[in-house]
Design a protein around this motif. Sequence first.
Motif, PDB file in Angstrom:
ATOM      1  N   ASP A  89       9.464  62.625  26.792  1.00 16.14           N
ATOM      2  CA  ASP A  89       9.040  64.020  27.305  1.00 16.14           C
ATOM      3  C   ASP A  89       9.829  65.142  26.990  1.00 16.14           C
ATOM      4  O   ASP A  89       9.942  66.197  27.310  1.00 16.14           O
ATOM      5  N   SER A  90      10.510  64.699  25.461  1.00 12.26           N
ATOM      6  CA  SER A  90      11.486  65.760  25.205  1.00 12.26           C
ATOM      7  C   SER A  90      10.928  66.965  24.854  1.00 12.26           C
ATOM      8  O   SER A  90      11.731  68.118  24.736  1.00 12.26           O
ATOM      9  N   HIS A  91       9.451  67.175  24.636  1.00 14.42           N
ATOM     10  CA  HIS A  91       8.812  68.366  24.060  1.00 14.42           C
ATOM     11  C   HIS A  91       7.738  68.519  25.303  1.00 14.42           C
ATOM     12  O   HIS A  91       6.992  69.596  24.804  1.00 14.42           O
ATOM     13  N   GLY A  92       8.110  68.358  26.385  1.00  7.01           N
ATOM     14  CA  GLY A  92       7.214  68.707  27.494  1.00  7.01           C
ATOM     15  C   GLY A  92       6.809  67.562  28.713  1.00  7.01           C
ATOM     16  O   GLY A  92       6.448  66.675  28.014  1.00  7.01           O
ATOM     17  N   VAL A  93       6.839  68.058  29.953  1.00  9.95           N
ATOM     18  CA  VAL A  93       6.384  67.123  31.072  1.00  9.95           C
ATOM     19  C   VAL A  93       5.048  67.702  31.101  1.00  9.95           C
ATOM     20  O   VAL A  93       5.093  68.982  31.753  1.00  9.95           O
ATOM     21  N   GLY A 140       4.162  62.338  29.222  1.00  6.59           N
ATOM     22  CA  GLY A 140       5.462  62.827  28.126  1.00  6.59           C
ATOM     23  C   GLY A 140       4.925  63.140  26.941  1.00  6.59           C
ATOM     24  O   GLY A 140       4.056  62.528  26.073  1.00  6.59           O
ATOM     25  N   ASN A 141       5.452  64.395  26.471  1.00  4.87           N
ATOM     26  CA  ASN A 141       4.947  64.925  25.250  1.00  4.87           C
ATOM     27  C   ASN A 141       6.137  64.864  24.173  1.00  4.87           C
ATOM     28  O   ASN A 141       7.426  65.564  24.641  1.00  4.87           O
ATOM     29  N   HIS A 142       6.162  64.016  23.023  1.00  3.80           N
ATOM     30  CA  HIS A 142       7.243  64.114  22.238  1.00  3.80           C
ATOM     31  C   HIS A 142       6.917  64.374  20.889  1.00  3.80           C
ATOM     32  O   HIS A 142       5.625  64.182  20.489  1.00  3.80           O
ATOM     33  N   ARG A 143       7.796  65.228  20.062  1.00  4.96           N
ATOM     34  CA  ARG A 143       7.343  65.452  18.665  1.00  4.96           C
ATOM     35  C   ARG A 143       8.185  64.723  17.770  1.00  4.96           C
ATOM     36  O   ARG A 143       9.579  64.799  18.155  1.00  4.96           O
TER      37      ARG A 143
END
Length: 493
Positions: free
Chosen positions: A102-106, A124-127
């Motif tokens: 989730d480094s780029h947003g919960v 979890g959003n990761h880029r």
Amino acid sequence: MREWTRDERYQRYEDMDQDTINELTERVNQSKYRQLFHIQPKTGLLNDPNGLIYFNGDYYISHQWFPLGPVHGLKYWYTYTSKDLINFSDKGISLKPDTKDDSHGVYSGSAFVYQDNLYYMYTGNHRDEDWNRKSTQHIAKVHKNGEVHKFPKAVISGPPSGYTQHFRDPKVYVKDGIYYAFIAAQNEEGFGRILQYQSKDIVNWTFQGEIQTKLDAFGYMWECPDYFNLDGFDLLLFCPQGVEPEGEKFRNIYQSGYIMGQYDIENLDMNHGDFHELDHGFDFYAPQTFTDVSGNRILIGWMGLPEINYPSDSDDWAHCLTIPRILSIEQGNLKQRPIKALQQLRSNKETALGYANKFTRFLYPYEGKQFELIIDILENEATEIYFEIRASKLQSTLITYNTKTRKITLDRSESGTLPEPVDGKTRSTYLDKPLSQLQLFVDTSSIELFCNDGERVMTSRIFTDDEAIGIKASTESGQVFLNFTKYDLKDDK
């Protein structure tokens, strides 16, 4: 509004110095658009309501939050608790983007109870370094002391074959001890869908398939799914993106609505009628529902839309949540009414009886910026009735009702500064029955209009000047007799 760089959008709140946070908070608190009785962000941007639930005597209300400005960036969950959905205790950040997944947003999710404990399921959003998205589904346990601990790894590690990384917003539903997760998705053909997963232990989830509906090419993404049974009907709520307007329908940038019928959860088959919009105003999206202490189905929505710039952006904040609505099915139709607990906010009752016609405008003798107004139509011989709310010599928010067509229109073309881009300045819908009552909740920069005891709802942000406090009524021709009841609304958040 200034352009934000990617790096600025993905700054961590924890890395900001306290002086910067204090200056930002002060700017927001000085905004003339700050609401009185709605949940709004302390700073920055609020969007989807998340994790709504009644558990062990408390309501939990969270929302998506980018703290540093009025743009979509690195998202957190911000949480309140309440005993009555009127008075709220600020619990602060409940979920942070602090893992790789989730480094780029919960992102959005829901709350549920398992073995007498409270849990969240969220996206979890990761880029990656090429900015490719990876979406995973996670669970976190909410402890009695309020601390939230995430499970060590994703419980659903990605979308199934045939679907893109637009895979988010899990809503958990429990039936006969089985846990189901309804997840928003996009298939590889580029159409929105809802996927169903099942679990008995909330750790191991099995993909069961795609919910079968009569809606095929109906938008490129279906966000924020919600499923529940209400008064013998199954309702599936979702927010389709990419739906073209049809007359007065689907006029906003993205839509929010429901299909209703009967759902076979074992065979994933939804037998339903047409898709209906939940709200016919300008600013409503991403609703979520839950049951209250009495078993009533309650809905709260995001009073805003993505990809729109609002006047409050200049003060470094944007958006709020709607007031809670109680849902019911009556004679096969969905009704939405403001919860009765809102009556606790009432003070200073003022009433007036009057008439209006083409030559005589009824000027309501009381004024205000934050109030509840109930207008009862006692007799109506008019062809068209006009109500002006938050009115001054230069501004007003106009509500028009056509007696012949039963069309009701909300016009904010003269409601002060408008959000941008402006996609039409009116929104309209048609009533099933002649208009007999309007109930309005007006806050500093919003209006929520309930028609005919919840038959239709229209929600919008308005950004009028401080001088716009008048209330008026008139007609195109013919005469109408009206009874006005107004309550000032005090701040009990």
